[in-house]
Design a protein around this motif. Structure first.
Motif, PDB file in Angstrom:
ATOM      1  N   GLN A  99       0.747  -1.073  -0.052  1.00  0.00           N
ATOM      2  CA  GLN A  99       0.115   0.076  -0.032  1.00  0.00           C
ATOM      3  C   GLN A  99       0.829   1.520   0.081  1.00  0.00           C
ATOM      4  O   GLN A  99       0.491   2.404  -0.586  1.00  0.00           O
ATOM      5  N   ILE A 100       1.829   1.338   0.740  1.00  0.00           N
ATOM      6  CA  ILE A 100       2.849   2.483   0.794  1.00  0.00           C
ATOM      7  C   ILE A 100       3.609   2.667  -0.397  1.00  0.00           C
ATOM      8  O   ILE A 100       3.500   3.851  -1.077  1.00  0.00           O
ATOM      9  N   MET A 101       4.075   1.441  -1.001  1.00  0.00           N
ATOM     10  CA  MET A 101       5.012   1.557  -2.269  1.00  0.00           C
ATOM     11  C   MET A 101       4.013   1.690  -3.340  1.00  0.00           C
ATOM     12  O   MET A 101       4.700   2.701  -4.267  1.00  0.00           O
ATOM     13  N   THR A 102       3.091   1.230  -3.589  1.00  0.00           N
ATOM     14  CA  THR A 102       2.523   1.144  -4.876  1.00  0.00           C
ATOM     15  C   THR A 102       1.548   2.376  -4.877  1.00  0.00           C
ATOM     16  O   THR A 102       0.813   2.880  -5.953  1.00  0.00           O
ATOM     17  N   HIS A 103       0.991   2.980  -3.643  1.00  0.00           N
ATOM     18  CA  HIS A 103      -0.133   3.741  -3.506  1.00  0.00           C
ATOM     19  C   HIS A 103       0.414   5.148  -2.895  1.00  0.00           C
ATOM     20  O   HIS A 103       0.307   6.349  -3.547  1.00  0.00           O
TER      21      HIS A 103
END
Lengths: 331, 356
Positions: A99-103
Motif C-alpha cells: 500500500q505504501i509503495m504502490t499507492h
C-alpha cells in the motif's frame, strides 16, 4: 504579560502523544487510527487519553489489518482527511508495504498533483528493549529508497513533538520512526503550544573538530556517550543527529565533514544498503578532498535483527563507536 | 450457495423481460442512452486493439464482453460519487465521464491520463490487484464523515478475491459501515487461471457473508439488471446502510492484454458461442426490437457520432506534445526535495549536452 513559553517535562513517547493532541485539537480532519490506539491508548501508551478527549470517530481502533487500515487511510487522505496511522511495531509494517509503495508514495506523481496523500505512518522501531522476535526491526532504508515518501526519526522529546506536528502538516506521506528504546529513557522541556521542527534538517548535538559522527534515533545517545569518552582523550567529535533520513541534510553533513575530515557513521540497521551508504555518497559528492581517512561504520549486521539474547551483540555500543573514532583518528 | 445467491436477470438472452421489478423505471430514453454507451465503449475498445497493433498505443487491456457490467454499474452513479477502477474498467470510466483522450493517453504511457475531468472523482486505475478495496473503504468513510450522500464504487475481478487486500478492504468497509459498493466482474479468468483454480467457493457473492454485508449475484451481461442492482446498493450506501458486494458474472471475449494469447489456455470457441448468445449488446438489441425501439436510422446516426468522437479523441491524443521530462520530477512531492532538484538539473544539463 509573560513571554515565557509554557512547557511540560515529557518523555519522548509523551511528546509524541502531545504532538498528536496538538494537531487533533487544531484540525478536525486529523484522525488517529491503528490497532489498540483507542481505549488502550496504544501498546506503548502513545495515544493515551486521546480517545477520551476526541472520541471514537477521531481516535479509532481498527481491525488487526495493516494493509487494510493503511490502505483505508490512503483513501481517507485522498478525500480530504489527515490520518495519522500507528503501526504497532515497525516490524509489523510489511503487510502494508505494498500500500505504501504502490499507492501512498506515488499517487501525487501518478495524478500530477490532482490527488495527494497527506498521511503520517508512525511506528516504534529498533532493538534494545528485550522484545520478542520481529518487534525490533530497523528498516528505515526500505522507506528512504521509496520515491515520494519522507522519513523522519527524532531522538529527543522536543524534536519528537516538533517533527510530528511538521509531519502531520506535511502535504505528502511521512514515515515517522520512533526509537522505542528512547521512549522513556529521558525527559525534556517540551512547549505546550504548537511548534514545528523542520523536516530535512539535522541538528548538531555536540560540537567538535576532529571527527564527525552521524546518527539518528536511539543511536544518538550512543554517539554522545562515545564522544564524551573521546573528549577525555583530547579528541572532540561533531555529533550530528540527522533527524530526517529522507531528504538528508546534505549541507550539514558537508559542513561537518569539511571541518573534521573524518567520519564515523552509526546506525543500528543492517549495513548493506543502509542509510549510512547514502551519507557516504553525500560526503563523496560534496567533500571528497576534505577527507583525511576512510569513513568508518558502526552498524547492525547483515543478519536478521536477532532474538534478544543476542541483541547486545547486534546493537552498536559506545565502545564500538570509540574504536571506530580511534581508527579514523589514527589512519 | 448458487441457490442462496441466484443469478439476477432483468432481460434474458433472447431479450425477454423476466422480472417485473423496475419495469416502470425503463423508459425509451434510458434504453437508448444505455445502448449508446454499450456501442460507444465497444467501438472504443476495438479501436484500441487496432491502435495497439499499429503501434500507435502500447499494451492494451481489452474489456469486450464486459460492457454490460461496466455500463450498467457506472450509469447508476451520481456526479459526486467516487470511482475506483482497475486497468480493465475504462468502459466504466468512460461511462462516468472520463475523457477518451486521457484513456487513450493512459495506454500510450502518458501521465496526464490519470487526471480526471474537472469535478469527477475518478481514481487512477488500480494496477496491483485488490489494493483499491481498502482505499475505497477509506474514501467512503471520509464522505460519511463529511455527512454527504456520496458513495464510492470499487471495481475488481474474480482473481482479486484471493488477495489479502480484498478481505482487508471488505472488512474495513464493513467495520466502518462505509458507503461503498464493491463491484466484482467475474469473467472466470485471471489471465490464464480459471476460477476453478482460484477458489472452491461456488459464488463470489457468498464471500460477503463473512462481513455481514448484503450481496447479490447478477448476470453481468444484462446491463439493466446490473444497473438496477447497483442503484439499489448505492441507495443503501447513501442512506447510511453500509457497504455491499455485487458479483456481475460476465466473460472477456479476448485476451487479458494485447500481449496475451488466450488460445494457450482456453478454447476460444467459448467466446464465439457467447458472442452469439448472451452478448450484452445483442441482448439489448433484441429487447429493443421486441419493444419497437430499434430505430435503424437513429442507430446509424448514433454509430457515426460515436465513431467520430473516437476518431477525434485519437487525433487529440496523437496531437499531444511529446511527454515533458519535467513532469517526471515535478509531482513526486508538493515541493521537490533537493535530491530530485539536483537530479532534474543534472539530467537537463545532460540533455543540453546532447545526452538521453
Amino acid at each position: 504579560m509573560s513571554t515565557a513559553v509554557k512547557t511540560n517535562t515529557l518523555t519522548l513517547v509523551q511528546a509524541v502523544t502531545d504532538g498528536m493532541r496538538t494537531m487533533l485539537r487544531e484540525h478536525d480532519d486529523v484522525l488517529v487510527l491503528g490497532e489498540d490506539v483507542g481505549v488502550n491508548g496504544g501498546v506503548f501508551r502513545a495515544t493515551d487519553g486521546l480517545q477520551s478527549e476526541f472520541g471514537e470517530t477521531r481516535v479509532m481502533d481498527t481491525p488487526l489489518s495493516e494493509a487494510g487500515f493503511t490502505g483505508a487511510a490512503i483513501g481517507m487522505a485522498v478525500n480530504g482527511l489527515r490520518p495519522v496511522v500507528e503501526i504497532q511495531f515497525l516490524g509489523f509494517v510489511y503487510p502494508a508495504y505494498e500500500q505504501i509503495m504502490t499507492h501512498a508514495s506515488r499517487i501525487r506523481a501518478r495524478t500530477m498533483g490532482h490527488y495527494s496523500v497527506p498521511m503520517v505512518i508512525r511506528a516504534p522501531y529498533g532493538a534494545g528493549v528485550r522484545a520478542p522476535e520481529i518487534h525490533s526491526d530497523s528498516i528505515e532504508a526500505l522507506f528512504t529508497h521509496m520515491p515520494g515518501i519522507k522519513v523522519v526519526c527524532p531522538s529527543s522529546p522536543y524534536d519528537a513533538k516538533g517533527l510530528l506536528v511538521a509531519s502531520i502538516e506535511d502535504p505528502d506521506p511521512v514515515i515517522f520512526l520512533e526509537p522505542m528504546k528512547s521512549y522513556r529513557s529521558s525527559r525534556e522541556e517540551v512547549p505546550e503550544d504548537k511548534y514545528t521542527v523542520k523536516i530535512g534538517k539535522g541538528k548538531r548535538v555536540m560540537e567538535g573538530d576532529d571527527v564527525s559522527i552521524f546518527a539518528w534515533g536511539a543511536m544518538v545517545p550512543v554517539a554522545e556517550k562515545a564522544a564524551k569518552e573521546m573528549t577525555e582523550q583530547g579528541v572532540t567529535c561533531d555529533v550530528i543527529d540527522l533527524r530526517t533520513l529522507y531528504p538528508l541534510d546534505k549541507d550539514l553533513i558537508a559542513e561537518s565533514v569539511q571541518k573534521t575530515g573524518r567520519t564515523v557513521i552509526l546506525h543500528e540497521a543492517h549495513r548493506t544498503g543502509g542509510v549510512g551508504s547514502e551519507i557516504q555518497s553525500i560526503i563523496n559528492d560534496t567533500s571528497f578532498l576534505y577527507q583525511k581517512a576512510p569513513v568508518e561504520y558502526v552498524t547492525g549486521f547483515d543478519t536478521p535483527v536477532p532474538f534478544f539474547a543476542y541483541e547486545d551483540h547486534y546493537l552498536p555500543t559506545s565502545n564500538r563507536v570509540v574504536q571506530a573514532i580511534q581508527k579514523v583518528i589514527n589512519f | 450457495m448458487e441457490n442462496q445467491f441466484p443469478m439476477k436477470q432483468w432481460i434474458d438472452e433472447e431479450g425477454n423481460v423476466v422480472s417485473e421489478e423496475f419495469q416502470k423505471n425503463v423508459t425509451e430514453d434510458l434504453v437508448k442512452q444505455i445502448y449508446r454507451q454499450l456501442v460507444r465503449i465497444r467501438s472504443f475498445d476495438r479501436k484500441c486493439i487496432s491502435l495497439q497493433r499499429q503501434g500507435r498505443i502500447g499494451t492494451y487491456a481489452p474489456f469486450e464482453g464486459q460492457e454490460g457490467a461496466q455500463v450498467g454499474s457506472a450509469y447508476a452513479l451520481k456526479d459526486n460519487d467516487w470511482m475506483y477502477p482497475t486497468y480493465r474498467d475504462h468502459g466504466a470510466t468512460m461511462t462516468f465521464g472520463h475523457s477518451l483522450k486521457n484513456i487513450l493517453a493512459y495506454w500510450n504511457g502518458r501521465n496526464e491520463a490519470c487526471v480526471p475531468p474537472e469535478g469527477r472523482h475518478i481514481f487512477p486505475p488500480a494496477v496491483p490487484i485488490a489494493t483499491q478495496l481498502p482505499h475505497a473503504a477509506g474514501t467512503a468513510f471520509a464522505e460519511k464523515r463529511k455527512g454527504t450522500e456520496n458513495a464510492v464504487i470499487c471495481y475488481f475481478g474474480d482473481g482479486a478475491t484471493s488477495e489479502g487486500d480484498f478481505h482487508e478492504g471488505m472488512n474495513m468497509a464493513s467495520v466502518l459501515q462505509a458507503p461503498v459498493v464493491y463491484f466484482n466482474q467475474n469473467n472466470s479468468f485471471a489471465i490464464s487461471v480459471p476460477i476453478s483454480k482460484q477458489m472452491r467457493s461456488k459464488t463470489i457473492a457468498q464471500k460477503a457473508l463473512s462481513y455481514d454485508m448484503p450481496s447479490v449475484r447478477v448476470d453481468g451481461n444484462d446491463v439493466f439488471a446490473v444497473y438496477f442492482e447497483t442503484q439499489k446498493a448505492l441507495d443503501r450506501a447513501r442512506k447510511g446502510e453500509g457497504p455491499s458486494l455485487i458479483e456481475a458474472v460476465t466473460w472477456r471475449y479476448g485476451a487479458h492484454t494485447t500481449a496475451d494469447d488466450p488460445t494457450k489456455y482456453r478454447d476460444q470457441k467459448e467466446s464465439d458461442t457467447r458472442r452469439e448468445k448472451g452478448d450484452p449488446i445483442l441482448r439489448v438489441e433484441l429487447y429493443m426490437k421486441k419493444h419497437g425501439l430499434y430505430d435503424e436510422a437513429w442507430i446509424e446516426k448514433m454509430k457515426e457520432e460515436v465513431s467520430s468522437e473516437i476518431d477525434q479523441a485519437i487525433e487529440e491524443m496523437e496531437a499531444m506534445p511529446k511527454a515533458n521530462p519535467e513532469d517526471l520530477f515535478d509531482y513526486v512531492f508538493e515541493k521537490p526535495t533537493w535530491t530530485i532538484e539536483e537530479q532534474k538539473k543534472a539530467y537537463f544539463a545532460s540533455l543540453e549536452r546532447g545526452g538521453m
